[in-house]
Design an enzyme around this catalytic site. Structure first.
Site, PDB file in Angstrom:
ATOM      1  N   GLU A  31       0.840  -1.197   0.000  1.00 16.65           N
ATOM      2  CA  GLU A  31       0.000   0.000   0.000  1.00 16.65           C
ATOM      3  C   GLU A  31       0.871   1.242   0.000  1.00 16.65           C
ATOM      4  O   GLU A  31       1.821   1.345   0.771  1.00 16.65           O
ATOM      5  CB  GLU A  31      -0.896   0.013   1.235  1.00 16.65           C
ATOM      6  CG  GLU A  31      -1.748   1.274   1.379  1.00 16.65           C
ATOM      7  CD  GLU A  31      -2.503   1.308   2.700  1.00 16.65           C
ATOM      8  OE1 GLU A  31      -3.520   0.599   2.793  1.00 16.65           O
ATOM      9  OE2 GLU A  31      -2.054   2.011   3.632  1.00 16.65           O
ATOM     10  N   ALA A  65      -8.881  12.189   2.717  1.00 14.36           N
ATOM     11  CA  ALA A  65     -10.226  12.556   3.167  1.00 14.36           C
ATOM     12  C   ALA A  65     -10.797  13.677   2.325  1.00 14.36           C
ATOM     13  O   ALA A  65     -10.137  14.678   2.049  1.00 14.36           O
ATOM     14  CB  ALA A  65     -10.189  12.972   4.635  1.00 14.36           C
TER      15      ALA A  65
END
Length: 326
Positions: A31, A65
């Site tokens: 990741e 976000a």
């Protein structure tokens, strides 16, 4: 034929990748996080070269976000996919309307990015804070999966989800967490990648719960998410952000290695962290996991050291001469 359909065939799906034979003991994947500046982005690409050379099964790119890293996420994911590396791109619901989500999906498809990790995401500024649905948006990852699967325009996306060995902190109970996870798998998600965890028993019990509740959908690939510990400060921060826990026995072991001075004894802390992750990975391999997914924080050394301990990579470091990989 539309450009979207043409692009959709440019990458293997994660579902296909997990079924393919690999030369090592088990597939591994990594990741990456969208970098904050150009220098960090270049370092990420160097890391990607290492993992490409080591034979990563796929790479994933997280999503900031509210789309705060939207453009950089897409740019990084596109370049990784041309490495070529099978690339999984994250998408969250935070601060997005349905129309914006559809626009993002079209953009991903046009870039050939059709492996998607569907996430609700955490409230910006306070990951453990109250969730507030955006006006015109969605409240649950399940809704995103249903929208994708019910739309011919997006039906080619191969979808994964997050799962939680300790149960999601908002679920209220392990039973609720199991039910929510299975709802997403039944809606069309093909696999899940777990949040980081530090107790293999938590992972195994999650797998048991899912299969017991639904022998078909609950048996879809469950990929463990591992983060090699390299510092006490870092792991505490990651645990705080994720809502997971650091087992007391492991924390005490790390504290003994720190011996009252984390900076002076960082090599000893790191040694304990790498050994711990290596031991976890060994057991997970023995338990038949389909892949090991390493949360790299965009670095290579710790993950490569774990892979080396597993017999899946050369040793790290110039002192190893030709065995070193960057």
């Amino acid at each position: 034929m539309s450009s979207t359909n043409i692009s959709a065939s440019s990458q293997w799906s994660i579902s296909e990748v997990l079924k393919r034979p690999v030369p090592g003991r088990v597939p591994f994947s990594v990741e990456f996080m969208p970098p904050r500046d150009d220098a960090a982005e270049n370092r990420l690409y160097r890391a990607a070269e290492v993992f490409h050379d080591l034979g990563a099964s796929f790479v994933s790119v997280t999503y900031g976000a509210g789309g705060s890293t939207r453009e950089r996420t897409a740019r990084v994911a596109r370049r990784l996919s041309r490495q070529p590396l099978t690339t999984l791109v994250h998408l969250t619901l935070v601060d997005h309307t349905v129309e914006e989500l559809e626009e993002i999906l079209r953009g991903y498809a046009e870039l050939g990015l059709t492996n998607l990790l569907a996430l609700r995401g955490d409230p910006p500024g306070d990951p453990l804070g109250e969730w507030i649905t955006s006006e015109g948006g969605m409240s649950y990852a399940l809704e995103l999966i249903q929208m994708i699967k019910n739309s011919p325009e997006f039906s080619h996306f191969d979808i994964g989800i997050a799962s939680f060995p300790e149960g999601h902190y908002r679920a209220g109970s392990l039973e609720n967490d199991t039910r929510y996870t299975l709802a997403k798998l039944r809606a069309g998600a093909e696999y899940s990648i777990t949040q980081m965890f530090f107790d293999v028993e938590d992972f195994l019990r999650l797998r048991d719960r899912l299969v017991a509740a639904d022998p078909v959908h609950g048996a879809k690939p469950l990929i463990p998410g591992l983060m090699p510990i390299t510092s006490l400060r870092s792991v505490r921060r990651q645990v705080e952000l994720s809502g997971s826990t650091l087992p007391r026995a492991l924390e005490e072991k790390l504290l003994r290695a720190a011996n009252g001075d984390e900076e002076a004894n960082r090599d000893e802390i790191r040694k304990v962290g790498i050994e711990t992750t290596s031991e976890m990975a060994e057991r997970l391999i023995a338990e038949g996991v389909p892949d090991l997914h390493f949360m790299t924080l965009n670095f290579t050394r710790a993950t490569q050291e774990v892979l080396h301990n597993l017999g899946m990579a050369p040793a790290w470091g110039a002192e190893h001469g030709h065995d070193a990989v960057r």
